[in-house]
Design an enzyme around this catalytic site. Structure first.
Site, short mmCIF file in Angstrom:
data_model
loop_
_atom_site.label_atom_id
_atom_site.label_comp_id
_atom_site.label_asym_id
_atom_site.label_seq_id
_atom_site.Cartn_x
_atom_site.Cartn_y
_atom_site.Cartn_z
N ASN A 1 -4.73 -6.78 -6.91
CA ASN A 1 -3.55 -6.76 -6.04
C ASN A 1 -3.59 -7.96 -5.09
O ASN A 1 -2.61 -8.67 -4.91
CB ASN A 1 -3.50 -5.47 -5.22
CG ASN A 1 -3.61 -4.24 -6.08
OD1 ASN A 1 -3.33 -4.31 -7.27
ND2 ASN A 1 -4.02 -3.12 -5.52
N ASP A 2 -4.75 -8.15 -4.47
CA ASP A 2 -4.86 -9.28 -3.56
C ASP A 2 -5.13 -10.58 -4.31
O ASP A 2 -4.65 -11.64 -3.91
CB ASP A 2 -5.98 -9.03 -2.54
CG ASP A 2 -5.47 -8.12 -1.42
OD1 ASP A 2 -4.35 -8.37 -0.94
OD2 ASP A 2 -6.17 -7.17 -1.06
N GLU B 1 -11.41 -10.73 -4.68
CA GLU B 1 -9.95 -10.63 -4.59
C GLU B 1 -9.33 -11.84 -3.89
O GLU B 1 -8.15 -11.87 -3.61
CB GLU B 1 -9.53 -9.33 -3.92
CG GLU B 1 -10.24 -9.02 -2.61
CD GLU B 1 -9.88 -7.65 -2.03
OE1 GLU B 1 -8.92 -7.03 -2.49
OE2 GLU B 1 -10.57 -7.22 -1.10
N CYS C 1 -10.41 -2.69 -9.87
CA CYS C 1 -9.81 -1.54 -9.17
C CYS C 1 -8.41 -1.85 -8.65
O CYS C 1 -7.81 -1.03 -7.97
CB CYS C 1 -10.72 -1.06 -8.04
SG CYS C 1 -11.00 -2.30 -6.78
N ARG D 1 2.49 -9.59 -1.12
CA ARG D 1 2.64 -8.42 -1.99
C ARG D 1 3.58 -7.37 -1.46
O ARG D 1 3.98 -6.45 -2.18
CB ARG D 1 1.26 -7.82 -2.31
CG ARG D 1 0.51 -7.32 -1.11
CD ARG D 1 -0.95 -7.04 -1.43
NE ARG D 1 -1.19 -5.66 -1.76
CZ ARG D 1 -2.40 -5.11 -1.86
NH1 ARG D 1 -3.48 -5.85 -1.68
NH2 ARG D 1 -2.54 -3.85 -2.14
N HIS E 1 0.82 -1.21 0.00
CA HIS E 1 0.00 0.00 0.00
C HIS E 1 0.86 1.26 0.00
O HIS E 1 0.42 2.31 -0.45
CB HIS E 1 -1.01 -0.03 1.15
CG HIS E 1 -2.11 -1.00 0.87
ND1 HIS E 1 -2.07 -2.29 1.30
CD2 HIS E 1 -3.23 -0.87 0.12
CE1 HIS E 1 -3.14 -2.93 0.85
NE2 HIS E 1 -3.86 -2.09 0.14
#
Ligand code: PEP
Ligand code: MG
Length: 583
Positions: free
Chosen positions: A461-462, A438, A509, A472, A194
């Site tokens: 992302n996940d 996700e 997203c 990540r 993040h």
């Protein structure tokens, strides 16, 4: 001497500026007995260090722009108050006198004594205050050890500098942004952490995973940082400097050209209309969102409102923040994601579990945490529902893994609506409810979620992290993080198809949506809603307007059917071949 260091470039941009090296490692405390005649002098040294710490914090506080959220200021105020507390002002001084120990040692003894008191406390919120005490003590220790005066410590004169740190939390990154840093480099951290996402979103050029960078870089030396290539150049000669200045100029020309697309719709050559939405972390991101003409907010990461502050935002404060975003969008939809705390997103206030999990990404995170802590979740649901009266709003649930979680959220929402009705509060009774898909389990059962949801959003992302079993935020395994892995592509396809079958919108997203290398591929897979950090919107739009969905579709099938990663990369290159800007 000139040299180059490399890391993982996570946020594009070339910066030429002075290095500011943050030393955040554990401080080594010298323990020494002092002579009786030196006691008064040692107490004065200690008191001066406390005064310097106060002045440093006050100066940081003054540098925070007026418009900044008041919670950041409150967070600093809490630390300032601690610096006036007798436990930090008088007790160490007393130890210096009574035990004839040096100031560092006296402070260390007091730190241990305070830690023991905090550990005894039953209230988990109060126990977390220990971190604040440690931060303040750390600051005083740094001053004592380095003999620093007002300058040169964390938080000073960071404007325009390139900050080098061991690692930065997302909340540190917000603070650095407020202090006007030009770029940053961390020794650890992955491209999908993040912190990296925030750097892109705030437009701060950044490099992560530059191992041992702080060992080679001197404070104050001139550095060239290339956030796209992940390069750090020190000791550059005039020729190299002018080369990079030319690259900077070319980059600003490119940006200016993209600006021309601002008022235009994202339509492919064969007439397919695509919706480009913005990801935001804080209401301040609205300026960039409006500047690029986003067609709505596809992801509002509300957890950032909970960071850098000693308390949890009240329902009223949340309402005010959400409403300000909805009003600023003037009728365009705003997708508010419920709290996704945990893993690398930490807060100073109480909601996270005391016991740190050995696998935080698989632990009590996001909707799991909210369903466990309804005192945290209910005010947020109320605030989102109440804010929905101000304009088109959608609520989105992160990290769903099974239908029970969704059912629980749906009944909590119904309960909350009843309460609000009884209290006479306005809200949108038809507020669309969406889920982030996700987790591979959710992707594989996407049709079941689609049957109960109004929309779905793919959190790549996940999804990639959990599908490929790669942390990540760990730079050591970042090389395995590949959105083109056939397993990932097939899961994405399943989700898009489940949305089409249930006739509900599907957006994406995760960071993949904002990377123009994947735009054609995703269009070909049937995605028509992309949500990304604002500075990517015009670039992706540029790519969309120059491609044909029909042509992309024809090639995509063979890409998805392919099992060889290298071959998939090759096929994507040929899909993007006619367009350098999408490579
Ligand atoms: C994602 O996982 O893709 C996502 C958008 O959410 P976050 O990055 O906040 O986990
Ligand atoms: Mg996620």
């Amino acid at each position: 001497m000139s040299f180059i260091l490399s890391g993982i470039g996570v946020s594009r941009g070339i910066v030429i500026g002075k290095a500011h090296v943050l030393q955040q490692d554990a401080l080594e405390v010298r323990e020494q007995h002092i002579a009786i005649e030196d006691v008064d002098q040692e107490i004065r040294r200690y008191q001066q260090a406390v005064d310097v710490a106060s002045r440093q914090l006050s100066a940081i506080r003054d540098q925070i722009p007026e418009a900044t959220r008041k919670d950041i200021v409150e967070f600093i105020d809490t630390h300032l108050l601690m610096l006036q507390d007798s436990s930090l002002v008088h007790v160490p001084a007393q130890s210096i006198r009574e035990q004839q120990c040096n100031a560092e040692w006296a402070l260390k003894l007091q730190q241990e004594a305070l830690a023991a008191v905090f550990d005894e406390m039953d209230d988990p919120y109060l126990r977390t205050r220990k971190d604040d005490v440690n931060h303040v003590i750390h600051r005083i220790l740094r001053i004592l050890i380095s003999g620093a005066q007002d300058q040169g410590s964390v938080g000073f004169d960071l404007a325009g500098t390139i900050v080098f740190a061991s690692d930065l939390t997302p909340s540190d990154t917000v603070l650095l942004h407020h202090q006007g840093v030009a770029a940053f480099v961390t020794e650890f951290g992955g491209p999908l952490s993040h912190t990296a996402i925030l750097a892109r979103s705030l437009g701060i050029p950044a490099i992560v995973g530059a191992h041992s960078a702080r060992r080679y870089i001197q404070d104050n030396e001139t550095i060239i940082l290339d956030g796209e290539q992940g390069l750090i150049l020190a000791g550059a000669d005039a020729g190299l400097l002018s080369h990079y200045r030319r690259l900077q100029d070319a980059e600003s020309d490119r940006r200016e050209n993209l600006e021309l697309l601002k008022g235009t719709a994202a339509i492919t050559r064969d007439g397919v209309r695509v919706q480009l939405l913005s990801n935001i972390e804080l209401p301040q991101d609205m300026e960039r969102t409006l500047a690029v003409g986003a067609e709505g907010i596809g992801l509002y990461r509300t957890e950032f409102l909970f960071m850098n502050r000693p308390d949890i935002p009240s329902e009223e404060e949340q309402l005010e923040q959400y409403r300000s975003v909805i009003q600023a969008m003037e009728g365009l939809p705003v997708t508010i994601r419920t709290l996704d705390l945990g893993a690398d997103k930490k807060v100073d206030s109480g909601p996270l579990p005391e016991r740190s999990s050995s696998n935080p990404a698989l632990g009590l995170r996001a909707i799991r945490l909210c369903l466990k802590d309804l005192d945290l979740f209910r005010p947020q649901l109320r605030a989102i529902l109440r804010a929905s009266a101000a304009g088109p709003t959608r609520i989105m649930i992160p990290m769903l893994s099974n239908l029970q979680e969704l059912n629980q959220v749906l009944s909590l929402l119904e309960e909350t609506k009843e309460q609000l009705r009884a209290e006479g509060h306005a809200f949108d009774p038809h507020l669309p409810i969406g889920g982030m898909i996700e987790i591979p389990a959710a992707a594989l059962t996407a049709p079941c979620f689609a049957a109960k949801l109004d929309f779905m959003s793919i959190g790549t992302n996940d999804l990639i992290q959990y599908t490929l079993a790669i942390d990540r935020i760990d730079d050591e395994v970042a090389y395995l993080y590949d959105p083109l892995h056939p397993a990932v592509l097939r899961l994405i396809q399943l989700i898009i198809q489940a949305g089409q079958a249930a006739d509900i919108p599907v957006s994406m997203c995760g960071e993949m949506a904002g990377d123009p290398r994947f735009t054609r591929l995703l269009l070909g897979m049937g995605l028509t809603q992309f949500s990304m950090y604002p500075s990517s919107i015009l670039e992706v739009k540029d790519c969309i307007t120059r491609c044909s969905k029909r042509e992309a579709q024809q090639q995509v099938e063979s890409i998805i059917a392919c099992n060889d990663l290298q071959e998939i990369h090759g096929r994507l290159d040929s899909l993007n071949q006619d367009d350098k800007r999408c490579r």
